[in-house]
Design a protein around this motif. Sequence first.
Motif, PDB file in Angstrom:
ATOM      1  N   THR A 281       0.835  -1.189   0.000  1.00 23.49           N
ATOM      2  CA  THR A 281       0.000   0.000   0.000  1.00 23.49           C
ATOM      3  C   THR A 281       0.879   1.252   0.000  1.00 23.49           C
ATOM      4  O   THR A 281       1.724   1.405   0.879  1.00 23.49           O
ATOM      5  CB  THR A 281      -0.907   0.033   1.244  1.00 23.49           C
ATOM      6  OG1 THR A 281      -1.615  -1.205   1.333  1.00 23.49           O
ATOM      7  CG2 THR A 281      -1.897   1.180   1.165  1.00 23.49           C
ATOM      8  N   PRO A 282       0.715   2.159  -0.979  1.00 21.49           N
ATOM      9  CA  PRO A 282       1.453   3.424  -0.927  1.00 21.49           C
ATOM     10  C   PRO A 282       1.149   4.158   0.372  1.00 21.49           C
ATOM     11  O   PRO A 282       0.017   4.128   0.871  1.00 21.49           O
ATOM     12  CB  PRO A 282       0.921   4.187  -2.145  1.00 21.49           C
ATOM     13  CG  PRO A 282       0.422   3.131  -3.080  1.00 21.49           C
ATOM     14  CD  PRO A 282      -0.128   2.054  -2.188  1.00 21.49           C
ATOM     15  N   GLU A 283       2.153   4.843   0.916  1.00 22.75           N
ATOM     16  CA  GLU A 283       2.003   5.473   2.231  1.00 22.75           C
ATOM     17  C   GLU A 283       0.833   6.453   2.274  1.00 22.75           C
ATOM     18  O   GLU A 283       0.122   6.547   3.284  1.00 22.75           O
ATOM     19  CB  GLU A 283       3.305   6.162   2.621  1.00 22.75           C
ATOM     20  CG  GLU A 283       4.438   5.170   2.853  1.00 22.75           C
ATOM     21  CD  GLU A 283       5.794   5.838   2.963  1.00 22.75           C
ATOM     22  OE1 GLU A 283       5.864   6.936   3.530  1.00 22.75           O
ATOM     23  OE2 GLU A 283       6.783   5.262   2.484  1.00 22.75           O
ATOM     24  N   ALA A 284       0.616   7.181   1.186  1.00 23.71           N
ATOM     25  CA  ALA A 284      -0.465   8.175   1.179  1.00 23.71           C
ATOM     26  C   ALA A 284      -1.849   7.532   1.167  1.00 23.71           C
ATOM     27  O   ALA A 284      -2.847   8.216   1.379  1.00 23.71           O
ATOM     28  CB  ALA A 284      -0.309   9.115  -0.011  1.00 23.71           C
TER      29      ALA A 284
ATOM     30  N   PHE B 188      -2.761  -4.023   2.362  1.00 27.44           N
ATOM     31  CA  PHE B 188      -1.671  -4.696   1.652  1.00 27.44           C
ATOM     32  C   PHE B 188      -1.984  -6.182   1.528  1.00 27.44           C
ATOM     33  O   PHE B 188      -2.810  -6.731   2.271  1.00 27.44           O
ATOM     34  CB  PHE B 188      -0.334  -4.457   2.363  1.00 27.44           C
ATOM     35  CG  PHE B 188      -0.087  -5.301   3.594  1.00 27.44           C
ATOM     36  CD1 PHE B 188       0.640  -6.478   3.511  1.00 27.44           C
ATOM     37  CD2 PHE B 188      -0.558  -4.906   4.843  1.00 27.44           C
ATOM     38  CE1 PHE B 188       0.888  -7.258   4.637  1.00 27.44           C
ATOM     39  CE2 PHE B 188      -0.322  -5.664   5.979  1.00 27.44           C
ATOM     40  CZ  PHE B 188       0.407  -6.851   5.878  1.00 27.44           C
ATOM     41  N   ILE B 189      -1.317  -6.854   0.607  1.00 22.82           N
ATOM     42  CA  ILE B 189      -1.532  -8.287   0.361  1.00 22.82           C
ATOM     43  C   ILE B 189      -0.206  -9.018   0.518  1.00 22.82           C
ATOM     44  O   ILE B 189       0.806  -8.622  -0.072  1.00 22.82           O
ATOM     45  CB  ILE B 189      -2.071  -8.540  -1.059  1.00 22.82           C
ATOM     46  CG1 ILE B 189      -3.432  -7.860  -1.256  1.00 22.82           C
ATOM     47  CG2 ILE B 189      -2.187 -10.045  -1.335  1.00 22.82           C
ATOM     48  CD1 ILE B 189      -3.922  -7.906  -2.700  1.00 22.82           C
ATOM     49  N   ARG B 190      -0.202 -10.054   1.336  1.00 25.79           N
ATOM     50  CA  ARG B 190       0.980 -10.907   1.462  1.00 25.79           C
ATOM     51  C   ARG B 190       0.535 -12.347   1.494  1.00 25.79           C
ATOM     52  O   ARG B 190      -0.264 -12.760   2.335  1.00 25.79           O
ATOM     53  CB  ARG B 190       1.752 -10.575   2.745  1.00 25.79           C
ATOM     54  CG  ARG B 190       2.906 -11.542   3.054  1.00 25.79           C
ATOM     55  CD  ARG B 190       4.037 -11.374   2.063  1.00 25.79           C
ATOM     56  NE  ARG B 190       5.215 -12.145   2.441  1.00 25.79           N
ATOM     57  CZ  ARG B 190       5.639 -13.227   1.793  1.00 25.79           C
ATOM     58  NH1 ARG B 190       4.963 -13.686   0.739  1.00 25.79           N
ATOM     59  NH2 ARG B 190       6.734 -13.852   2.173  1.00 25.79           N
TER      60      ARG B 190
ATOM     61  N   GLU C 234       1.161  -6.053  10.398  1.00 22.87           N
ATOM     62  CA  GLU C 234       2.340  -5.594   9.669  1.00 22.87           C
ATOM     63  C   GLU C 234       3.192  -6.787   9.260  1.00 22.87           C
ATOM     64  O   GLU C 234       3.469  -7.670  10.071  1.00 22.87           O
ATOM     65  CB  GLU C 234       3.156  -4.658  10.559  1.00 22.87           C
ATOM     66  CG  GLU C 234       4.401  -4.094   9.896  1.00 22.87           C
ATOM     67  CD  GLU C 234       5.151  -3.133  10.807  1.00 22.87           C
ATOM     68  OE1 GLU C 234       5.981  -2.373  10.289  1.00 22.87           O
ATOM     69  OE2 GLU C 234       4.901  -3.136  12.037  1.00 22.87           O
ATOM     70  N   CYS C 235       3.616  -6.797   8.015  1.00 22.75           N
ATOM     71  CA  CYS C 235       4.504  -7.862   7.550  1.00 22.75           C
ATOM     72  C   CYS C 235       5.848  -7.749   8.255  1.00 22.75           C
ATOM     73  O   CYS C 235       6.366  -6.649   8.467  1.00 22.75           O
ATOM     74  CB  CYS C 235       4.695  -7.757   6.042  1.00 22.75           C
ATOM     75  SG  CYS C 235       5.805  -9.023   5.363  1.00 22.75           S
ATOM     76  N   GLY C 236       6.431  -8.889   8.616  1.00 23.28           N
ATOM     77  CA  GLY C 236       7.740  -8.891   9.259  1.00 23.28           C
ATOM     78  C   GLY C 236       8.819  -8.273   8.396  1.00 23.28           C
ATOM     79  O   GLY C 236       9.852  -7.820   8.900  1.00 23.28           O
TER      80      GLY C 236
ATOM     81  N   ALA D 229       3.719  -2.163   4.129  1.00 27.16           N
ATOM     82  CA  ALA D 229       3.206  -3.489   4.478  1.00 27.16           C
ATOM     83  C   ALA D 229       2.566  -3.429   5.855  1.00 27.16           C
ATOM     84  O   ALA D 229       2.916  -4.161   6.785  1.00 27.16           O
ATOM     85  CB  ALA D 229       4.318  -4.519   4.441  1.00 27.16           C
ATOM     86  N   ILE D 230       1.613  -2.519   6.002  1.00 23.85           N
ATOM     87  CA  ILE D 230       0.941  -2.280   7.279  1.00 23.85           C
ATOM     88  C   ILE D 230      -0.510  -1.888   6.993  1.00 23.85           C
ATOM     89  O   ILE D 230      -0.789  -1.199   6.012  1.00 23.85           O
ATOM     90  CB  ILE D 230       1.649  -1.159   8.092  1.00 23.85           C
ATOM     91  CG1 ILE D 230       0.864  -0.771   9.354  1.00 23.85           C
ATOM     92  CG2 ILE D 230       1.855   0.073   7.213  1.00 23.85           C
ATOM     93  CD1 ILE D 230       0.895  -1.790  10.451  1.00 23.85           C
TER      94      ILE D 230
END
Length: 432
Positions: free
Chosen positions: A89-92, A105-107, A156-158, A178-179
Amino acid sequence: MGVERSLTELYGDDPERADALAFGRRGALKGAALAAMGAALGSTIPFAARMPAGLLPAALAQAGEVPKLRMDGKATLILLGERPLVAETPEAMLDDDVTPTDKFFIRNNGAIPERFAGDPKSWRLRIDGEVNTPLDLTLGELQSRFEAVTLRLQMECGGNGRAAFTPETRGNQWGNGAISNGEWTGVRLRDVVRAAGPKDTARFTGHFGADPHLSGDTSRQAISRGMPVAKAMEDTTVLAWNLNGEPLPLVHGFPLRLITPGWPGSLSQKWLNRITLRATPHDGPGMGGTSYRVPVRPIVPGSTNDGKEFVDIASMPVRGLLTNLAHGSRLPAGTRRLDLRGHAWAGDLTVRAVHVSADFGASWTEMRVAEAPNRHAWQRWTGSLELPSDGYFELWTRATDSQGRMQPHQAANWNPQGYAANAMARTAILVG
């Protein structure tokens, strides 16, 4: 005749030579290098005299066009991988207090399973292992037998921030996106574990899901991680079936997933169908070696290591983001005041302070940090900065946790798989 290279190319190929050419002995940019850097940025650099030697401006660190995710039900995320599907995900896009589902985000570690065709309430979850009464529950039974809760919880992704490590490590090169901080509805895992009657020997968990291994081998788990029972018994560790008031989307674990906030997202197993309690740490895929583990003592960056002296990542490190100005924003000429806002979080801890600098860290302005609505939700911060003129600026965002640990200038504790990097965020803007 040699080919003339840009500063960006030179820093990528030979950072020591780039420093020697661009910076004088006292760390100040040489005139020609400053002019070249200003030309590359498209503006003057008002705080150039305060720029640390060897620092490549954040605006020049971007390399080429960024691949984008095109997927029904999702915003335009940054595509990091297609097999398995991974998107940042872009920060904005992280400006909402509750992250909209389409901006999550996708993981993935394996393939996305086929959508469960039956009634979602018939989905089954087994609780077994070191328990007196193994349970085999449907989702409907989970919903009827146990108290439902709705909490805002960060995930949040590690590997969030991995791209900041030098030299580059293995894995998806995450920036800071990644959050996510969703509103999850489900039941507390501890209530279900207590109903199974954990034995005194139940010290750890192991998690299993329905996502197929990328090889297609049905006997292999794509990922199967576990945690100490103490974390499983916290009141914010949830078996969730709803995200933001709606059933989980398939890509986010429909119909049931685990949410283990504050710790690596790999512990939040999607498509959850079994949790086993164990006397010893879990040994599934994603456990042991260098997987989701970091060195106890620093190792030489770029070296190989078997992870024998590593420890599992538990609480994720403190991090703050500026979210109301996108990296690369161009603001009108004459803009002198910036009203800023963003989010910060600190794993199992809380955020004590957030500071922002516009002069390459020479001075810092403290922001206001709000309390979280519940434990393990991120915290909103707000504040303002004054700018002296038009030009190129970098807004550096640095958070400090409740134990006094603050984000470093550069990613620390290098490890082969690039976990727990929490270098402070740098947002490049151009005024005028």
